[in-house]
Design an enzyme around this catalytic site. Structure first.
Site, short mmCIF file in Angstrom:
data_model
loop_
_atom_site.label_atom_id
_atom_site.label_comp_id
_atom_site.label_asym_id
_atom_site.label_seq_id
_atom_site.Cartn_x
_atom_site.Cartn_y
_atom_site.Cartn_z
N ASN A 50 -12.16 37.77 -28.30
CA ASN A 50 -12.45 38.70 -29.40
C ASN A 50 -11.45 38.53 -30.54
OD1 ASN A 50 -14.47 41.06 -28.26
ND2 ASN A 50 -13.28 40.10 -26.65
N THR A 51 -10.20 38.24 -30.17
CA THR A 51 -9.14 38.12 -31.18
C THR A 51 -9.45 36.95 -32.13
OG1 THR A 51 -7.57 38.96 -29.55
CG2 THR A 51 -6.65 37.81 -31.45
N TYR A 81 -2.48 36.04 -27.82
CA TYR A 81 -2.73 35.81 -29.24
C TYR A 81 -2.74 37.14 -30.01
CZ TYR A 81 -4.56 30.93 -28.84
OH TYR A 81 -4.73 29.57 -28.66
N GLY A 82 -3.19 38.18 -29.32
CA GLY A 82 -3.56 39.42 -30.01
C GLY A 82 -2.44 40.16 -30.70
N CYS A 126 -12.00 42.92 -25.55
CA CYS A 126 -11.08 41.81 -25.25
C CYS A 126 -11.58 41.24 -23.93
CB CYS A 126 -9.65 42.32 -25.10
SG CYS A 126 -8.52 41.10 -24.39
N THR A 127 -11.69 39.91 -23.87
CA THR A 127 -12.32 39.32 -22.67
C THR A 127 -11.46 39.45 -21.41
OG1 THR A 127 -11.52 37.17 -23.43
CG2 THR A 127 -13.83 37.70 -23.87
N HIS A 128 -10.21 39.86 -21.58
CA HIS A 128 -9.40 40.14 -20.38
C HIS A 128 -9.80 41.47 -19.73
CE1 HIS A 128 -6.72 37.05 -22.04
NE2 HIS A 128 -6.00 37.09 -20.93
N1 DGL Z 1 -8.88 37.58 -24.40
C1 DGL Z 1 -8.60 37.66 -25.77
C2 DGL Z 1 -9.48 38.60 -26.53
O1 DGL Z 1 -10.63 38.71 -26.19
C3 DGL Z 1 -7.20 37.50 -26.28
C4 DGL Z 1 -6.13 38.29 -25.68
C5 DGL Z 1 -4.77 37.94 -26.25
O2 DGL Z 1 -4.39 36.78 -26.14
O3 DGL Z 1 -4.11 38.81 -26.79
O4 DGL Z 1 -9.10 39.19 -27.50
#
Ligand code: DGL
Length: 272
Positions: free
Chosen positions: A74-75, A42-43, A187-189
């Site tokens: 977070n996004t 998404y980011g 970012c949760t990743h």
């Molecule tokens: N895990 C997500 C975050 O915390 C989104 C990462 C992504 O899709 O770019 O921002």
């Protein structure tokens, strides 16, 4: 008391980094998790696209009768939290930026040099800067986007040279030039590459929003009288069920005795 599940969502498997904190602290809570793996990341997308995707996922969670939504992304939290709250005013919706910012404000000093890393959308939104400064105006904060991390992590490229090189590409200069000593994994990743980061930059103190989010979940459950009494099935949806996604969840729940179900969520079939 409310035995309905808590709805979690993320663009992919990143939000899963919040789950072990929840299952450990509140084992009676059930989870419905949605990872939009078909449309991750998404980011690097526009704010309007992120908003549209997150409306679709949140609508589905509300239709699934969750008692609360925890945005484990977070996004989405930086771009769409207020819109989601307006769209679903009857259900508590928690973002991840606030609890982490609160921890930064509480635990950092004016001598610290704080680095925020996240996706392009999170960093461009300025959500962390605004939130932390609303608590403390005296902190020294720097931020940078690391857009290649998420696609690599979704591919399972973690503890190896490719990931280390990518981390160095984004962070070597950022950390040394700014003298960063506290790093927020915005970012949760990113907790999935925390070990690589601490190996490369020894003295850093890491703040992990995936962990901090538990505090606001617990607080909201308490305020709204929503704690569950008995556990039950946890359901993990993905819009494109990948092996990495399934393996990671199986690892999280291994040996816990919790029931876990995986479901592929066909966006087209659902009329999205
Ligand atoms: N895990 C997500 C975050 O915390 C989104 C990462 C992504 O899709 O770019 O921002």
């Amino acid at each position: 008391m409310d035995n309905r599940p808590i709805g979690f969502f993320d663009s992919g498997l990143g939000g899963l980094t919040c789950i072990p904190y929840l299952t450990k602290a509140l084992p009676e809570e059930r989870i419905i998790y949605f990872g939009d793996t078909a449309r991750t990341p998404y980011g690097s997308k526009s704010a309007s696209t992120i908003r549209r995707f997150s409306y679709e996922v949140a609508d589905f969670l509300v239709e699934s009768d969750v008692k609360m939504i925890a945005i484990a992304c977070n996004t989405v939290s930086s771009v769409a939290l207020n819109d989601l709250r307006e769209r679903h005013p009857d259900i508590p919706i928690l973002g991840i930026i606030s609890p982490a910012s609160h921890t930064v404000a509480k635990t950092c000093t004016a001598d610290d040099r704080i680095g925020i890393i996240g996706t392009k959308a999170t960093i461009h939104s300025g959500a962390y800067l605004d939130k932390i400064r609303s608590y403390r105006a005296d902190l020294d904060i720097y931020q940078t986007a690391c857009p290649a991390f998420v696609p690599l992590i979704e591919e399972g490229i973690l503890q190896n040279d490719i990931m280390d090189l990518t981390i160095r590409y984004y962070l070597d200069q950022f950390i040394s030039y700014n003298g960063i000593d506290v790093l927020v994994l915005g970012c949760t990743h990113y907790p999935l590459i925390r070990r690589n980061i601490t190996k490369l930059y020894g003295g850093l103190r890491i703040i992990d929003p995936s962990e901090e989010m538990l505090l606001s979940i617990r607080d909201a459950l308490s305020r709204h009288g929503l704690f569950a009494e008995s556990g039950g099935e946890n359901i993990f949806y993905a819009s494109d069920l990948s092996e990495n996604f399934v393996n990671m969840i199986n690892r999280i729940f291994a040996g816990t005795g919790s029931r876990v179900t995986f479901k592929n969520f066909d966006l087209e079939e659902y009329g999205r």
